[in-house]
Design an enzyme around this catalytic site. Structure first.
Site, PDB file in Angstrom:
ATOM      1  N   GLU B  49       1.143  -1.150   0.050  1.00 50.50           N
ATOM      2  CA  GLU B  49      -0.248  -0.029   0.160  1.00 50.50           C
ATOM      3  C   GLU B  49       0.723   1.477  -0.133  1.00 50.50           C
ATOM      4  O   GLU B  49       0.430   2.554  -0.153  1.00 50.50           O
ATOM      5  CB  GLU B  49      -0.882   0.141   1.452  1.00 50.50           C
ATOM      6  CG  GLU B  49      -2.559  -1.473   1.320  1.00 50.50           C
ATOM      7  CD  GLU B  49      -1.313  -2.728   1.625  1.00 50.50           C
ATOM      8  OE1 GLU B  49      -0.844  -2.605   1.685  1.00 50.50           O
ATOM      9  OE2 GLU B  49      -3.040  -3.666   2.112  1.00 50.50           O
ATOM     10  N   PHE B 111     -11.523  -7.281  13.728  1.00 48.73           N
ATOM     11  CA  PHE B 111     -10.817  -7.490  12.226  1.00 48.73           C
ATOM     12  C   PHE B 111     -10.300  -6.754  11.148  1.00 48.73           C
ATOM     13  O   PHE B 111     -10.956  -6.118  10.648  1.00 48.73           O
ATOM     14  CB  PHE B 111     -11.194  -8.619  11.849  1.00 48.73           C
ATOM     15  CG  PHE B 111      -9.988  -9.759  10.888  1.00 48.73           C
ATOM     16  CD1 PHE B 111      -8.494  -9.149  11.571  1.00 48.73           C
ATOM     17  CD2 PHE B 111     -10.287  -9.701   9.161  1.00 48.73           C
ATOM     18  CE1 PHE B 111      -8.016 -10.252  10.160  1.00 48.73           C
ATOM     19  CE2 PHE B 111      -8.892 -10.364   9.070  1.00 48.73           C
ATOM     20  CZ  PHE B 111      -7.931 -10.381   9.513  1.00 48.73           C
ATOM     21  N   GLN B 112      -8.591  -6.535  11.311  1.00 45.19           N
ATOM     22  CA  GLN B 112      -8.749  -5.194  10.064  1.00 45.19           C
ATOM     23  C   GLN B 112      -8.920  -4.014  10.387  1.00 45.19           C
ATOM     24  O   GLN B 112      -9.646  -3.449   9.630  1.00 45.19           O
ATOM     25  CB  GLN B 112      -8.785  -6.008   8.940  1.00 45.19           C
ATOM     26  CG  GLN B 112      -7.565  -7.096   8.269  1.00 45.19           C
ATOM     27  CD  GLN B 112      -7.092  -7.310   7.268  1.00 45.19           C
ATOM     28  OE1 GLN B 112      -8.111  -7.080   6.330  1.00 45.19           O
ATOM     29  NE2 GLN B 112      -5.877  -7.664   7.412  1.00 45.19           N
ATOM     30  N   LYS B 161     -17.407  -0.414   5.203  1.00 47.46           N
ATOM     31  CA  LYS B 161     -18.458  -1.851   3.952  1.00 47.46           C
ATOM     32  C   LYS B 161     -19.539  -1.733   4.537  1.00 47.46           C
ATOM     33  O   LYS B 161     -19.815  -1.534   3.087  1.00 47.46           O
ATOM     34  CB  LYS B 161     -17.743  -2.768   4.873  1.00 47.46           C
ATOM     35  CG  LYS B 161     -17.351  -4.595   3.822  1.00 47.46           C
ATOM     36  CD  LYS B 161     -17.379  -5.274   3.423  1.00 47.46           C
ATOM     37  CE  LYS B 161     -16.845  -6.462   2.480  1.00 47.46           C
ATOM     38  NZ  LYS B 161     -16.573  -7.607   2.783  1.00 47.46           N
ATOM     39  N   MET B 477      24.221   8.643   2.621  1.00 49.53           N
ATOM     40  CA  MET B 477      24.253   9.765   3.457  1.00 49.53           C
ATOM     41  C   MET B 477      24.850  10.029   5.190  1.00 49.53           C
ATOM     42  O   MET B 477      25.325  10.396   5.389  1.00 49.53           O
ATOM     43  CB  MET B 477      22.975  10.269   2.737  1.00 49.53           C
ATOM     44  CG  MET B 477      22.617  11.597   4.001  1.00 49.53           C
ATOM     45  SD  MET B 477      24.199  13.223   3.009  1.00 49.53           S
ATOM     46  CE  MET B 477      23.132  13.253   1.788  1.00 49.53           C
TER      47      MET B 477
END
Lengths: 174, 563
Positions: B49, B111-112, B161, B477
């Site tokens: 993502e 969940f999630q 949802k 760096m």
């Protein structure tokens, strides 16, 4: 220096956390914050007391203005305003002190709003000076608990906070 | 006829003329994912993502349009956070759709589930949780408007949802009316006049311009104004491309790894005209001494940027293009004040030229293959016309120094947040926006491993991004700071277990090349730029080469370590 700031915001969920998060995220000081619905139920008024030097206060005001849900920000620094706070104090009320508590409460035009065999709960409203004077006097009698609302403020006279001007006037940096 | 939330989402995207979506599925996206199966919106399914948001960011930076991504709830949303914070710091217009568990489960540790609106509050311009399908189209309209107007930035829309499943009317608002959000575009006339008066009396003026030139499309106005008055120009990292890199008035980038001429010009100037720049610590060095001899005019669309780090003399809140145009008009009309301005500042011009001549960007040519040489060749072979993304660190600074960008939106880099792993997915997004352009990601062997999985995306959609890995087997760096400030104790920074990048590329179905000597550079690069495949070029460069000039953190700009 301390500043009292009025912030008009959309009365929606999440707005308070945006404002609070702004202060914590940028390390600004927040001494008190008071929030409730205003005359227009779609708008909430927040009264925030903060402190900092001029540069910090300038950033506080600008950053508040930048939040999408903030409609208007007013720093009461340059206007004449009234400000009041409410405090609830639960004081030990023994036989020998009961009279004294009632006398003080009366002098400060407060109210006893709850009584128990051993305590009085006193409500006082006023500006910061009055409240701290009361607390100094009552402290030797034994304060069991103290809750303050933090101040709310309003401009003096017939002036009110005008709604329209969120947009900075174009050139000045405010 | 009623539509589902998912259908409303798609209709709304069409109304916003969005034809590309960078996405990754999950349980909570399914209603929308399924509805998109019959849509003609192009869907680029990434491999992580973070890659989706960076790709939409690269798409936005390259094209000037709003970048759009869609990810699932919980870990999908939290994986997107780095991408969102990156876009926020660089003021890039994105709309990020996260899907959420059904409203009745919110707050139940479902969940999630993650409170993504809460998590991203400090790194979005604004955010919404859609609680009712009837609000969906208005919220999407507002989200796009807020993302691209004023100072642009990412806006997050969280769609539960059950909302994407619910039925509602689709009525897309014609207009946005947010009473609490009215950005200022037009600069205050009085302030502009004051600024021009100050400019007319200055003898050592310099333009210090940033990403605001790019986002407002003010490049032409800047060029015209600078040329008309012969005022030298320095850019921030974010401003590169806003003024042609090979222009005689260009001083190069300023700041920690800026050019000698740019940093000296800021130090010696009597007037700094800051446009769409925010006085970031990497640009200013020690703030007390930044332009300490100069008056400062600051043009910016965001009032909070003004006098945040450095007190300025004349603030002008407004859109850079709008304000510069008005300044140009005053110059063109007013023969009095600006008639012989160029000749009045001739000595200053002479000074800046001398700094450029005496201390140009340079590097040692002996011994091993130098990364700067590789960038110079990339620039030369592409005539400065490629779209170049970078990762973060030395690769980024060398690109900023040695690739001479000609046009806005051709240099794409994570400036504010400094996100390693940005360049490759951002390059993928830029390639989606411009399928025929040559898109190059200048990477390091450290950074490229932070989003290397997107090679699969590039191969799947045939996006021929060229990744040039300046492989020094170090996190260069940080190593450079250890060399200078920690007595060469290279703790954690030695990347002695890197994969074989050529084989990695081939394993994914991309092309892989390796360059080990200077005489191979041109030959391989020419071949790479001609092929039509995603490509990794593993360039074995001098492991201990450092970026110079360098102003140590907290030092004033004039205290540069030169080569």
């Amino acid at each position: 220096m301390r500043h009292t700031i009025s912030v008009l915001v959309e009365n929606e969920f999440g707005v308070l956390s945006r404002v609070a998060g702004l202060f914590s995220g940028r390390g600004f000081n927040i001494e008190s914050l008071c929030v409730a619905e205003s005359l227009d139920p779609t708008i909430s008024t927040m009264t925030i007391v903060t402190s900092g030097n001029d540069a910090i206060i300038e950033q506080v005001l600008k950053q508040l203005n930048k939040l999408i849900n903030v409609i208007k920000v007013v720093d009461f620094k340059d206007v004449d305003y009234v400000s009041r706070e409410m405090v609830l104090v639960k004081v030990n009320a023994e036989e020998r002190t009961r009279e004294e508590i009632l006398r003080m409460t009366e002098i400060f035009r407060g109210k006893v709003i709850d009584v128990s065999p051993k305590t009085y709960t006193v409500m006082i409203t006023g500006d910061e000076g009055k409240i701290s004077a009361f607390l100094t006097l009552i402290k030797p009698l034994g304060i069991k608990e103290l809750v303050r609302t933090g101040p709310i403020a309003m401009m003096r006279g017939d002036k009110t906070i005008k709604m329209r001007e969120k947009h900075s006037k174009g050139g000045e940096d405010g | 006829m009623k539509k589902t939330g998912a259908q409303i989402f798609i209709e709304a995207l069409k109304m916003e003329h969005i034809d590309t979506l960078f996405c990754y599925p999950g349980g909570a996206t399914l209603n929308i994912t399924d509805a998109l199966s019959s849509s003609d919106i192009e869907q680029i399914v990434v491999r992580h993502e973070q890659g989706a948001v960076h790709a939409s960011d690269g798409y936005a930076r390259a094209s000037g349009r709003v970048g759009v991504s869609l990810v699932t709830s919980g870990p999908g949303a939290t994986n997107a956070v780095t991408g969102i914070a990156t876009a926020y710091m660089d003021s890039i217009p994105l709309v990020i759709f996260t899907c959420q568990v059904p409203t009745m489960l919110i707050g139940n540790d479902a969940f999630q589930e993650a409170d993504i609106v809460g998590i991203t509050r400090p790194c979005t311009k604004h955010s919404y949780l859609v609680k009712d399908v009837k609000d969906l189209s208005r919220i999407i309209k507002e989200a796009f408007y807020i993302a691209k107007s004023g100072r642009p930035g990412p806006v997050l829309v969280d769609i539960p949802k059950d909302v994407s499943a619910a039925l509602g009317e689709f009525k897309y608002p014609d207009k946005v009316n947010i009473r609490s959000y009215q950005p200022t575009y037009v600069g205050h006339v009085g302030q502009i006049k004051k600024a021009m008066k100050l400019l007319a009396s200055s003898k050592k003026p310099v333009f210090y311009t940033g990403g605001g030139i790019i986002s407002s499309g003010a490049s032409n106005e800047l060029i015209k104004l600078a040329e008309r008055l012969s005022i030298p120009v320095t850019n921030t990292l974010m401003g590169l491309g806003g003024f042609p890199g090979n222009h005689p008035l260009f001083l190069g980038m300023l700041g920690m790894h800026g050019t000698y001429a740019a940093n000296m010009a800021i130090t010696e100037a009597d007037l700094i005209i800051a446009v769409g720049a925010r006085f970031d610590d990497r640009a200013t060095g020690k703030v007390d001494e930044f332009g300490h001899l100069a008056k400062i005019i600051h043009i910016d669309i965001d009032p909070t940027s003004i006098s945040k780090n450095i007190k300025v003399d004349i603030p002008i809140v407004g859109d850079s293009k709008n304000v510069l145009k008005k300044m140009l008009d005053i110059v063109l009309e007013d023969k009095e004040d600006f008639g012989n301005y160029s000749s009045r500042i001739a000595q200053w011009h002479h000074d800046t030229e001398k700094w450029k001549m005496d201390f140009p960007l340079t590097y040692g040519r002996s011994g091993l293959l130098k990364p700067q040489y590789v960038i110079e060749r990339v620039c030369e072979l592409t005539k400065g016309k490629a779209i170049v993304t970078t990762e973060v660190g030395q690769n980024q600074m060398w690109t900023a120094q040695f690739y001479k960008f000609q046009k806005p939106r051709t240099f794409i880099t994570s400036g504010g947040l400094g996100t390693m792993g940005f360049g490759f997915p951002a390059g993928i997004g830029a390639q989606v926006a411009f399928p025929d352009a040559l898109v190059i990601d200048i990477a390091g062997d450290g950074s490229i491993q932070m989003n290397i999985q997107e090679l699969a995306t590039a191969v799947q959609y045939n996006l021929p991004v060229k990744v040039i890995i300046l492989n020094n087997r170090f996190l260069g760096m940080v190593r450079q700071w250890q060399e200078l400030f920690y007595e060469k104790r290279y703790t954690w920074t030695h990347m002695n277990h890197a994969p074989d990048f050529v084989k990695v590329a081939e394993a994914y179905g991309a092309a892989g090349y390796r360059i080990e000597r200077e005489d191979e550079v041109d030959k391989v690069l020419k071949e790479v730029f001609k092929n039509k495949r995603p490509t990794f070029v593993d360039v074995m460069v001098d492991p201990e080469e450092s970026v110079y000039p360098m102003v140590p953190a907290g030092a004033p700009l004039r205290e540069m370590l030169l080569v």
